[in-house]
Design an enzyme around this catalytic site. Structure first.
Site, PDB file in Angstrom:
ATOM      1  N   ARG A   1     -38.040  24.445 -16.055  1.00 22.61           N
ATOM      2  CA  ARG A   1     -37.019  24.861 -15.080  1.00 22.61           C
ATOM      3  C   ARG A   1     -35.709  24.090 -15.230  1.00 22.61           C
ATOM      4  NH1 ARG A   1     -41.045  26.220  -9.969  1.00 22.61           N
ATOM      5  NH2 ARG A   1     -41.485  28.333 -10.712  1.00 22.61           N
TER       6      ARG A   1
ATOM      7  N   SER B   1     -49.026  15.182  -7.338  1.00 22.58           N
ATOM      8  CA  SER B   1     -49.367  16.598  -7.487  1.00 22.58           C
ATOM      9  C   SER B   1     -50.386  17.029  -6.444  1.00 22.58           C
ATOM     10  CB  SER B   1     -49.936  16.855  -8.886  1.00 22.58           C
ATOM     11  OG  SER B   1     -50.611  18.105  -8.905  1.00 22.58           O
TER      12      SER B   1
ATOM     13  N   ASP C   1     -40.694  23.062  -5.641  1.00 28.18           N
ATOM     14  CA  ASP C   1     -40.536  24.445  -6.105  1.00 28.18           C
ATOM     15  C   ASP C   1     -39.148  25.009  -5.818  1.00 28.18           C
ATOM     16  OD1 ASP C   1     -43.113  24.489  -7.088  1.00 28.18           O
ATOM     17  OD2 ASP C   1     -43.962  25.276  -5.223  1.00 28.18           O
TER      18      ASP C   1
HETATM   19  C1  S3P Z   1     -48.822  23.635  -5.337  1.00 26.74           C
HETATM   20  C2  S3P Z   1     -48.411  22.393  -5.754  1.00 26.74           C
HETATM   21  C3  S3P Z   1     -47.216  22.170  -6.580  1.00 26.74           C
HETATM   22  C4  S3P Z   1     -46.302  23.375  -6.579  1.00 26.74           C
HETATM   23  C5  S3P Z   1     -47.052  24.656  -6.774  1.00 26.74           C
HETATM   24  C6  S3P Z   1     -48.063  24.859  -5.662  1.00 26.74           C
HETATM   25  C7  S3P Z   1     -50.042  23.760  -4.529  1.00 26.74           C
HETATM   26  O1  S3P Z   1     -47.626  21.924  -7.915  1.00 26.74           O
HETATM   27  O2  S3P Z   1     -45.322  23.242  -7.573  1.00 26.74           O
HETATM   28  O3  S3P Z   1     -46.166  25.763  -6.778  1.00 26.74           O
HETATM   29  O4  S3P Z   1     -50.279  24.839  -3.942  1.00 26.74           O
HETATM   30  O5  S3P Z   1     -50.795  22.783  -4.442  1.00 26.74           O
HETATM   31  P1  S3P Z   1     -47.984  20.436  -8.446  1.00 26.74           P
HETATM   32  O6  S3P Z   1     -49.252  20.012  -7.821  1.00 26.74           O
HETATM   33  O7  S3P Z   1     -48.094  20.602  -9.939  1.00 26.74           O
HETATM   34  O8  S3P Z   1     -46.807  19.588  -8.050  1.00 26.74           O
END
Ligand code: S3P
Length: 446
Positions: free
Chosen positions: A357, A178, A326
């Site tokens: 989703r 993440s 995403d």
């Molecule tokens: C993001 C990380 C992702 C992504 C989100 C934006 C970011 O989430 O799905 O739309 O800007 O760091 P996760 O860290 O939960 O994977």
């Protein structure tokens, strides 16, 4: 400024007529991830930061409002331009109220890291969707850094943070790949004694690392381990935000599935930690060319040309999942239009996004007459012809836009309800998609 999403009262439905194709040259709005980070780092820097190409969507505006509520002078956005009078690492002031992150997971999780290092108390909250999303992934490691941070029951927002607790660097192996967790810990690491290291189980978007570098801050990467030492001064800079590849993805798939399409998407961010969608679509047979590859500050960009091509089903390589995290709603639409079966696995994270989703896409595809079977960590989709149907977007921006593009190959009209949250990431989606050929009509109520 627009109210954040939790206060929005307009209801939007999309009606898409069957057929059409996508042609022309367009520029989709600025990258959401980079826009959030530019506001946060610009606020913590010394001096004046200028942002160009800022995403004027509700998510990034929620971050902007939060920093403004903590005393940062921010002008704009106006035509994508924002000016931030940075207050320095120790210059934020307590907000009078809880900070409303609206629909935005990036706002709440990154701000949780940033606020854990302040000497004042704060509270982070959001809309009904955000109040269902897991926060322990940031709360637990931040606590082990010494933060006094609490989620509500079940590890859900609101988050309450008591300031004035000294933070210390930790060495943390993330259980999930993440970028939000990694970024929250790196931001907290700026305020911690010693060095904070985060180990990623798989590569995730590295915009925070690149932007910290642009602000003159040193971040070390050694394989899958990223480290930052506390108390580094950030120096104001200029940030040019590329067009968001996650927004461009809807048009890439639209152009791929609709005969006679030939579309150029300008100045799209092609950071290799974001280009899983290009790899997956090419594996499915898509015709995608990158032109004019260049650097915009610390981020690579390119003009992307997509022409119609017959797609075929694939087994999506699991190592590409975090690099396209995403894009799966629209990739499911690509799969529905492909010959044969597409199998997605290793994507359990999709269950805890703005909606579930996996379920939302399966429900919508089945409503159109496509065979889709869910698994805890993915979905199996049999490509084929489909007809008209009523789709509930679950108030998830990416579900709404994905089914809008599905109309290009449907046998009848598609109606999509509750599309107001498209404004969280893609203000102007309706006008831009109409301009390049999507037969989309918008119904506004309320
Ligand atoms: C993001 C990380 C992702 C992504 C989100 C934006 C970011 O989430 O799905 O739309 O800007 O760091 P996760 O860290 O939960 O994977």
């Amino acid at each position: 400024l627009k109210a954040t999403n939790s206060q929005t009262t307009v209801f939007l439905n999309y009606h898409v007529s069957p057929g059409g194709c996508l042609t022309g040259r367009i520029r989709v709005p600025g990258d959401k991830s980079i826009s959030h980070r530019a506001i946060m780092l610009g606020s913590l820097a010394s001096g004046t930061t200028h942002i160009d190409g800022f995403l004027e969507g509700e998510d990034a505006l929620a971050t902007l409002q939060a920093l403004r509520a903590m005393g940062v002078g921010i002008d704009g956005p106006q035509n994508g331009r924002v000016r931030i009078e940075g207050v320095g690492l120790k210059g934020l002031k307590p907000a009078h109220d809880s900070l409303d992150c609206g629909n935005s997971g990036t706002s709440i999780r990154l701000l949780a890291g940033l606020l854990s290092g302040q000497d004042f108390d704060s509270e982070l909250t959001g809309d009904a969707s955000l109040l269902r999303r897991p926060m322990n992934r940031v709360v637990l490691p931040l606590r082990s850094m010494g933060a006094d941070i609490h989620a509500a029951e079940g590890g859900l927002p609101p988050l309450k943070i008591h300031g004035g607790r000294p933070l210390r660097g930790i060495d943390y192996v993330m259980p999930v790949a993440s970028a939000q967790v990694k970024s929250a810990l790196l931001l907290a690491g700026l305020f911690a004694r010693g060095t904070t290291c985060v180990v990623e189980p798989a590569p995730t978007r590295d915009h925070t690392e690149r932007m910290l570098h642009a602000f003159g801050c040193s971040v070390q990467r050694n394989g899958n381990r990223i480290c930052i030492t506390g108390n580094q001064e950030l120096q104001a800079t200029s940030i040019n935000v590329p067009a968001d590849i996650s927004s461009a993805a809807f048009f890439m798939v639209g152009a791929s599935i609709a005969p006679d399409s030939d579309l150029v998407l300008e100045a799209v961010g092609v950071n290799p930690t974001r280009t899983g969608v290009l790899d997956i679509l090419r594996l499915m047979g898509a015709h995608i060319e990158l032109h004019n590859e260049r650097l915009l500050g610390d981020e690579p960009v390119a003009d992307i040309r997509v022409t119609h091509a017959p797609l075929h089903g694939i087994r999506i390589p699991t190592e590409l999942v975090p690099l396209a995290i995403d894009e799966f709603p629209i990739l499911c639409i690509a799969a529905a239009n492909a010959v044969g079966e597409t199998l997605l696995t290793g994507a359990q994270e999709l269950r805890v996004k703005e909606s579930d989703r996996i379920q939302a896409m399966a429900d919508g595809l089945i409503a159109l007459g496509i065979k889709a079977q869910t698994m805890p960590d993915g979905i199996r989709i049999a490509g084929g012809a489909y007809g008209s149907g009523e789709i509930d977007s679950q108030r998830d921006h990416r579900i709404a836009m994905a089914f809008a593009m599905a109309g290009l190959r449907a046998a009848g009209p598609i109606h999509i309800s509750n599309c107001d949250n498209v404004a969280t990431s893609f203000p102007g989606f309706d006008a831009l998609s109409q301009a390049c050929g999507l037969p989309l009509a918008v119904e506004r109520r309320g």
